[in-house]
Design a protein around this motif. Structure first.
Motif, PDB file in Angstrom:
ATOM      1  N   ALA A  17       0.823  -1.209   0.000  1.00 26.99           N
ATOM      2  CA  ALA A  17       0.000   0.000   0.000  1.00 26.99           C
ATOM      3  C   ALA A  17       0.859   1.261   0.000  1.00 26.99           C
ATOM      4  N   PRO A  18       0.370   2.308  -0.688  1.00 29.20           N
ATOM      5  CA  PRO A  18       1.115   3.569  -0.707  1.00 29.20           C
ATOM      6  C   PRO A  18       0.996   4.268   0.646  1.00 29.20           C
ATOM      7  N   MET A  19       2.103   4.826   1.137  1.00 26.27           N
ATOM      8  CA  MET A  19       2.054   5.498   2.440  1.00 26.27           C
ATOM      9  C   MET A  19       2.774   6.833   2.413  1.00 26.27           C
ATOM     10  N   PHE A  20       2.029   7.856   2.800  1.00 23.66           N
ATOM     11  CA  PHE A  20       2.540   9.221   2.817  1.00 23.66           C
ATOM     12  C   PHE A  20       3.775   9.294   3.729  1.00 23.66           C
ATOM     13  N   LEU A  21       4.829   9.909   3.238  1.00 23.75           N
ATOM     14  CA  LEU A  21       6.093  10.110   3.958  1.00 23.75           C
ATOM     15  C   LEU A  21       6.839   8.811   4.290  1.00 23.75           C
ATOM     16  N   VAL A  71       1.059   3.801  -8.532  1.00 22.62           N
ATOM     17  CA  VAL A  71       1.161   5.151  -7.964  1.00 22.62           C
ATOM     18  C   VAL A  71      -0.198   5.546  -7.399  1.00 22.62           C
ATOM     19  N   ASN A  72      -0.171   6.126  -6.211  1.00 25.97           N
ATOM     20  CA  ASN A  72      -1.398   6.629  -5.587  1.00 25.97           C
ATOM     21  C   ASN A  72      -1.570   8.116  -5.906  1.00 25.97           C
ATOM     22  N   LEU A  73      -2.741   8.445  -6.443  1.00 23.94           N
ATOM     23  CA  LEU A  73      -3.088   9.847  -6.691  1.00 23.94           C
ATOM     24  C   LEU A  73      -4.247  10.194  -5.772  1.00 23.94           C
ATOM     25  N   ALA A 146      -7.316  -0.714   9.460  1.00 22.68           N
ATOM     26  CA  ALA A 146      -6.283  -0.365   8.465  1.00 22.68           C
ATOM     27  C   ALA A 146      -5.492   0.858   8.920  1.00 22.68           C
ATOM     28  N   GLY A 147      -4.208   0.864   8.615  1.00 19.03           N
ATOM     29  CA  GLY A 147      -3.388   2.022   8.936  1.00 19.03           C
ATOM     30  C   GLY A 147      -3.764   3.215   8.066  1.00 19.03           C
ATOM     31  N   GLY A 148      -3.468   4.399   8.536  1.00 21.99           N
ATOM     32  CA  GLY A 148      -3.853   5.602   7.798  1.00 21.99           C
ATOM     33  C   GLY A 148      -5.355   5.788   7.902  1.00 21.99           C
ATOM     34  N   GLY A 174      -6.447  -3.849   5.599  1.00 29.36           N
ATOM     35  CA  GLY A 174      -6.724  -3.633   7.015  1.00 29.36           C
ATOM     36  C   GLY A 174      -6.111  -4.675   7.907  1.00 29.36           C
ATOM     37  N   ALA A 175      -5.003  -4.304   8.581  1.00 29.72           N
ATOM     38  CA  ALA A 175      -4.402  -5.129   9.635  1.00 29.72           C
ATOM     39  C   ALA A 175      -3.827  -6.445   9.120  1.00 29.72           C
ATOM     40  N   ILE A 176      -3.474  -6.499   7.843  1.00 28.98           N
ATOM     41  CA  ILE A 176      -2.896  -7.739   7.304  1.00 28.98           C
ATOM     42  C   ILE A 176      -1.367  -7.647   7.439  1.00 28.98           C
ATOM     43  N   ILE A 195      -1.140  -4.333   1.777  1.00 23.98           N
ATOM     44  CA  ILE A 195      -0.414  -4.346   3.048  1.00 23.98           C
ATOM     45  C   ILE A 195       0.383  -3.047   3.190  1.00 23.98           C
ATOM     46  N   GLY A 196       0.066  -2.271   4.203  1.00 25.93           N
ATOM     47  CA  GLY A 196       0.773  -1.015   4.430  1.00 25.93           C
ATOM     48  C   GLY A 196       1.717  -1.105   5.619  1.00 25.93           C
ATOM     49  N   THR A 197       1.130  -1.082   6.827  1.00 25.04           N
ATOM     50  CA  THR A 197       1.909  -0.968   8.065  1.00 25.04           C
ATOM     51  C   THR A 197       3.123  -1.905   8.109  1.00 25.04           C
ATOM     52  N   ARG A 198       2.974  -3.161   7.688  1.00 23.39           N
ATOM     53  CA  ARG A 198       4.106  -4.099   7.779  1.00 23.39           C
ATOM     54  C   ARG A 198       5.341  -3.583   7.047  1.00 23.39           C
ATOM     55  N   ALA A 210      12.843   5.544  14.842  1.00 22.87           N
ATOM     56  CA  ALA A 210      12.010   5.399  16.051  1.00 22.87           C
ATOM     57  C   ALA A 210      10.593   4.947  15.689  1.00 22.87           C
ATOM     58  N   TYR A 211      10.125   5.351  14.532  1.00 24.50           N
ATOM     59  CA  TYR A 211       8.793   4.957  14.048  1.00 24.50           C
ATOM     60  C   TYR A 211       8.799   3.442  13.777  1.00 24.50           C
ATOM     61  N   LYS A 212       9.843   2.987  13.077  1.00 29.25           N
ATOM     62  CA  LYS A 212       9.935   1.550  12.769  1.00 29.25           C
ATOM     63  C   LYS A 212       9.982   0.743  14.064  1.00 29.25           C
TER      64      LYS A 212
HETATM   65  C1  LIG Z   1       1.614   5.905   7.582  1.00 28.19           C
HETATM   66  C2  LIG Z   1       0.573   5.654   6.549  1.00 28.19           C
HETATM   67  C3  LIG Z   1       0.411   6.543   5.489  1.00 28.19           C
HETATM   68  C4  LIG Z   1      -0.564   6.306   4.516  1.00 28.19           C
HETATM   69  N1  LIG Z   1      -0.653   7.181   3.461  1.00 28.19           N
HETATM   70  C5  LIG Z   1      -1.537   6.919   2.464  1.00 28.19           C
HETATM   71  C6  LIG Z   1      -1.582   7.742   1.302  1.00 28.19           C
HETATM   72  O1  LIG Z   1      -0.833   8.698   1.151  1.00 28.19           O
HETATM   73  N2  LIG Z   1      -2.486   7.434   0.345  1.00 28.19           N
HETATM   74  C7  LIG Z   1      -3.326   6.359   0.466  1.00 28.19           C
HETATM   75  O2  LIG Z   1      -4.138   6.104  -0.440  1.00 28.19           O
HETATM   76  N3  LIG Z   1      -3.307   5.562   1.542  1.00 28.19           N
HETATM   77  C8  LIG Z   1      -2.426   5.805   2.533  1.00 28.19           C
HETATM   78  N4  LIG Z   1      -2.361   4.981   3.625  1.00 28.19           N
HETATM   79  C9  LIG Z   1      -3.260   3.819   3.699  1.00 28.19           C
HETATM   80  C10 LIG Z   1      -2.621   2.608   3.044  1.00 28.19           C
HETATM   81  O3  LIG Z   1      -2.479   2.821   1.664  1.00 28.19           O
HETATM   82  C11 LIG Z   1      -3.440   1.308   3.294  1.00 28.19           C
HETATM   83  O4  LIG Z   1      -4.798   1.509   3.031  1.00 28.19           O
HETATM   84  C12 LIG Z   1      -3.282   0.801   4.710  1.00 28.19           C
HETATM   85  O5  LIG Z   1      -1.962   0.959   5.149  1.00 28.19           O
HETATM   86  C13 LIG Z   1      -3.664  -0.681   4.799  1.00 28.19           C
HETATM   87  O6  LIG Z   1      -3.771  -1.108   6.115  1.00 28.19           O
HETATM   88  P1  LIG Z   1      -2.548  -1.700   6.995  1.00 28.19           P
HETATM   89  O7  LIG Z   1      -1.638  -0.527   7.251  1.00 28.19           O
HETATM   90  O8  LIG Z   1      -3.236  -2.149   8.235  1.00 28.19           O
HETATM   91  O9  LIG Z   1      -1.882  -2.763   6.219  1.00 28.19           O
HETATM   92  C14 LIG Z   1      -1.405   5.183   4.617  1.00 28.19           C
HETATM   93  C15 LIG Z   1      -1.223   4.278   5.679  1.00 28.19           C
HETATM   94  C16 LIG Z   1      -0.240   4.503   6.636  1.00 28.19           C
HETATM   95  C17 LIG Z   1      -0.054   3.500   7.743  1.00 28.19           C
END
Ligand SMILES: Cc1cc2nc3c(=O)[nH]c(=O)nc-3n(C[C@H](O)[C@H](O)[C@H](O)COP(=O)(O)O)c2cc1C
Length: 320
Positions: A17-21, A71-73, A146-148, A174-176, A195-198, A210-212
């Motif tokens: 999953a795409p994650m900001f920063l 890419v996430n827009l 789910a994270g974020g 979500g939480a995988i 999968i994001g958080t992992r 420190a975040y990790k």
């Molecule tokens: C720190 C962080 C930043 C995130 N940033 C974005 C983002 O910029 N765009 C987006 O579509 N989703 C974002 N997400 C959500 C993730 O793409 C995804 O839906 C989520 O991480 C899935 O759940 P999981 O973290 O429990 O695996 C973010 C998630 C986290 C944890």
């Protein structure tokens, strides 16, 4: 509707999953080279003209493979980069565009000019209907934990409702954090997982050390679901909320239209920069590893879960 070929050939049915920063080019290249689909938000490339360079870097890093990337827009009126970043994606023929928030209609039209795919984030059946009306190629069900910006619905509830109206590609989020959960998602009716958080707790992620480490040290009870910091409900790490001078167990309610309440120790802490996001799956993270190690482990766990299910099936037993 079958899963598009590029995604059906993955080593595991996983989109990172795409994650900001957090997601940069190193993370995407490592994810896609290891056999899943890597991704990043275009907004992580700053200033905007570096986004084009980032995509070239990813293409170079994946040269000689047929690995897809995404890419996430962020389709929101506050994102004044949307059209420019979309043009860059079209120029690079990005295989998969992941859209979030508003209707992705113009992204779909642009992606389809070069055969690109658009998968849209949804947290409810209504959102799913609207995204399908806009012509998306797949849905990402962002469920509870789910994270974020996570949703509030159980994946059991949302998948069955969406599957009643849609037989196309479904990604579950979500939480995988382990391989057995990937198989569980498929059993429930998903084609792939998100999968994001992992992947924050990896050497390639651009998150602070420190975040990790906090992801290794925390469990689901440390995750707080609130709309206080960004105006949209999301899951955040309680220790970072406490460090900002707030009591995570008694968060104030923001005034309508405001995302934050004054009167705490520091000036307004910012979501993502100061208040770190994470999903309820953190309890499954016990070390910070290279991406390739994480994916090897997911694969081992996934096959072990298959073996357990086959054994259950063969013996007709419902016991573990
Ligand atoms: C720190 C962080 C930043 C995130 N940033 C974005 C983002 O910029 N765009 C987006 O579509 N989703 C974002 N997400 C959500 C993730 O793409 C995804 O839906 C989520 O991480 C899935 O759940 P999981 O973290 O429990 O695996 C973010 C998630 C986290 C944890």
């Amino acid at each position: 509707m079958p899963v598009p070929a590029a995604l059906s050939r993955l080593r595991l049915p996983v989109i990172a999953a795409p994650m900001f920063l957090v997601s940069g080019t190193d993370l995407v290249i490592a994810e896609s080279r290891a056999g899943i689909c890597g991704s990043l938000p275009s907004l992580n490339a700053r200033p905007q003209d570096t986004f084009d360079t980032w995509l070239t870097e990813i293409e170079t890093g994946l040269a000689g493979t047929s690995a897809p990337y995404a890419v996430n827009l962020v389709a929101h009126r506050s994102n004044d980069r949307l059209l420019g970043d979309l043009e860059t994606c079209v120029r690079h023929k990005v295989p998969l565009l992941l859209t979030s928030l508003q209707s992705p209609g113009e992204v779909v039209a642009a992606a389809h000019t070069y055969g690109g795919l658009v998968f849209h984030d949804v947290i409810s059946l209504r959102h799913a209907e609207k995204a399908l009306e806009a012509g998306v190629d797949g849905l990402i069900l962002v469920c509870a934990g789910a994270g974020g910006h996570g949703g509030a619905l159980s994946p059991f509830a949302l998948i069955q409702e969406v599957r009643r109206i849609y037989s196309g590609p479904l990604v579950l989020a979500g939480a995988i954090t382990n391989g057995a959960s990937i198989l569980a998602a498929q059993a429930m009716g998903a084609d792939l997982v998100y999968i994001g958080t992992r992947f924050i707790a990896t050497t390639e992620a651009t998150a602070a050390p420190a975040y990790k480490q906090m992801l290794v040290d925390t469990t689901a009870r440390d995750i707080v679901y609130t709309n206080l910091f960004s105006g949209v409900h999301g899951n955040y790490l309680a220790p970072t909320i406490a460090a900002a001078g707030l009591d995570p167990a008694h968060l104030p309610t923001p005034e309508p239209g405001k995302t934050y309440v004054a009167g705490h120790k520091r000036e307004k802490p910012q979501a993502w920069r100061d208040i770190w996001g994470a999903g309820q799956g953190v309890g499954g993270i016990t070390s910070i590893d290279p991406v390739a190690t994480v994916i090897d482990r997911l694969e081992t766990e996934y096959h072990a879960a298959w073996a357990r299910m086959n054994a259950l099936h063969n013996t007709g037993s419902t016991k573990r």
